[in-house]
Design an enzyme around this catalytic site. Sequence first.
Site, PDB file in Angstrom:
ATOM      1  N   GLU A 275       0.827  -1.210   0.000  1.00  0.00           N
ATOM      2  CA  GLU A 275       0.000   0.000   0.000  1.00  0.00           C
ATOM      3  C   GLU A 275       0.862   1.261   0.000  1.00  0.00           C
ATOM      4  OE1 GLU A 275      -2.187  -0.791   3.508  1.00  0.00           O
ATOM      5  OE2 GLU A 275      -3.488  -2.287   2.576  1.00  0.00           O
ATOM      6  N   ARG A 278       2.978   7.699  -0.173  1.00  0.00           N
ATOM      7  CA  ARG A 278       3.931   8.815  -0.202  1.00  0.00           C
ATOM      8  C   ARG A 278       4.977   8.638  -1.302  1.00  0.00           C
ATOM      9  NH1 ARG A 278       5.327  11.851   4.452  1.00  0.00           N
ATOM     10  NH2 ARG A 278       4.349  10.190   5.680  1.00  0.00           N
ATOM     11  N   ARG A 314       2.289  20.208   6.912  1.00  0.00           N
ATOM     12  CA  ARG A 314       3.292  19.271   7.405  1.00  0.00           C
ATOM     13  C   ARG A 314       4.390  19.928   8.236  1.00  0.00           C
ATOM     14  NH1 ARG A 314       6.429  16.756   4.700  1.00  0.00           N
ATOM     15  NH2 ARG A 314       6.447  14.811   5.891  1.00  0.00           N
ATOM     16  N   TYR A 318       4.380  18.417  11.879  1.00  0.00           N
ATOM     17  CA  TYR A 318       5.406  17.410  12.122  1.00  0.00           C
ATOM     18  C   TYR A 318       6.822  17.985  12.231  1.00  0.00           C
ATOM     19  CZ  TYR A 318       1.833  14.222  10.159  1.00  0.00           C
ATOM     20  OH  TYR A 318       0.690  13.520   9.887  1.00  0.00           O
ATOM     21  N   CYS A 346      -2.191  34.061  10.848  1.00  0.00           N
ATOM     22  CA  CYS A 346      -1.919  34.667  12.160  1.00  0.00           C
ATOM     23  C   CYS A 346      -1.609  33.601  13.207  1.00  0.00           C
ATOM     24  CB  CYS A 346      -3.100  35.543  12.594  1.00  0.00           C
ATOM     25  SG  CYS A 346      -3.291  37.005  11.564  1.00  0.00           S
ATOM     26  N   GLU A 347      -0.560  32.865  12.994  1.00  0.00           N
ATOM     27  CA  GLU A 347      -0.038  31.851  13.910  1.00  0.00           C
ATOM     28  C   GLU A 347       1.481  31.847  13.778  1.00  0.00           C
ATOM     29  OE1 GLU A 347      -1.794  29.729  15.845  1.00  0.00           O
ATOM     30  OE2 GLU A 347      -3.834  29.809  15.013  1.00  0.00           O
ATOM     31  N   TYR A 375       0.223  14.305   1.151  1.00  0.00           N
ATOM     32  CA  TYR A 375      -0.194  14.925   2.414  1.00  0.00           C
ATOM     33  C   TYR A 375      -0.053  16.451   2.371  1.00  0.00           C
ATOM     34  CZ  TYR A 375       0.181  10.075   3.679  1.00  0.00           C
ATOM     35  OH  TYR A 375       0.037   8.705   3.698  1.00  0.00           O
TER      36      TYR A 375
END
Length: 421
Positions: A275, A278, A314, A318, A346-347, A375
């Site tokens: 499977e 990525r 991502r 991560y 705004c982060e 992803y």
Amino acid sequence: MDHFLYRNGILHAEDVPLPEIAAEVGTPFYVYSRATLTRHYTLFDEALDGTDHLICYAMKSNSNQAVLKIMGDLGAGMDVVSGGEYRRARAAGVPGERIVFSGVGKTGEEMRLALEGGIRQFNVESEPELALLSGIAESLGMKAPVTIRVNPDVDARTHEKIATGKAENKFGIPISRARQVYAQAAALPGIEVVGIDVHIGSQLTDLEPFEQAYLKVADLTRTLRADGHDIRRLDLGGGLGIPYERSNTAPPLPMEYGALIRRTVGDLGCEIEIEPGRLISGNAGLLVSGVIYVKSGEDRDFLILDAAMNDLIRPAMYGAWHDIVPVKEPEPGGEPAIYDVVGPVCETGDTFAKSRAIAPLSAGDLVAFRSAGAYGAVMSSEYNTRPLIPEVLVDQHQFAVIRARPGFEEIINRDTIPEWL
């Protein structure tokens, strides 16, 4: 290998210069290469040549209908993890007999959908799921084909948020209890046991954890056969990593992975399913963004882009690395600038890279995030009421928008204000 190369000083997607796409669709946008998607699927197919196998593309990595059609037309099956993904796979023309349904929280409604629409197998993850599936299948006068996902308690040596094969993870049943659960499955009227499933994580860059897990599966296969179970199919999962940081050692190749499969389980006479997600879609896509400002801070310079964490989460989620390159090829020997690469959300977490060395850039320049095909778009959102960005597919000299950017009116009109407000 991918098909994103500099030609005459400009980064191209196959034969299309990226500024040409930017001029038509605006930035930011995702762009995918059909040739790269095809090549990566073919590498896995060739790696298992001579064995009875099915490559089930893990569509959670990139589930755009055009990508699914490319995979389906090549002969791929699909690994789905929700009823929505099942519907996407069928809408792209993939037949039910090539669809594997994974996931730890399948609902009764999703089970019924797949049983009625056609399914290759369910990868069952718990005894309650097994009982529910049996009851639904029996009510339909059917038997549900199942593999049971075993948790081999193997450390995949990957990021903790994408490790799935350790004892503390939520996935599968402990391999120590496999005989008991298989006995329960065999006694259920709506269940047909067809094999074993295992998946230990994502973005693995070493084959040793796969070998540990697959050797345990081989031993379990022999044990279950001795118990009277017809184990004829092994779903070995996915997880083989890609080289996000090009300066690092490259992960193992599909051919090496295929040799490992032959060495560990090849003598069992089972049909093999893998499977990959990525490794098929990751390097087949770029995120292209424009520079809004170059801002000088107290002790650093900020490259402020029109892409943000809602477009590519991502790095924020991560701490993931993506190579970020100018679309206009830098002059040889030029001195790079050092930037914190950020978006407009705004982060503070809306940061793609810190202290990254990139050729000097100015407002209006284009940059490309490499290895963004997996992803990226599938995890995007409309946070800060920022529209989902376009997805574009390139095939040699031609390109097409395969997901359009929604308008603000469309976004806002999804909300409903109650009459009593």
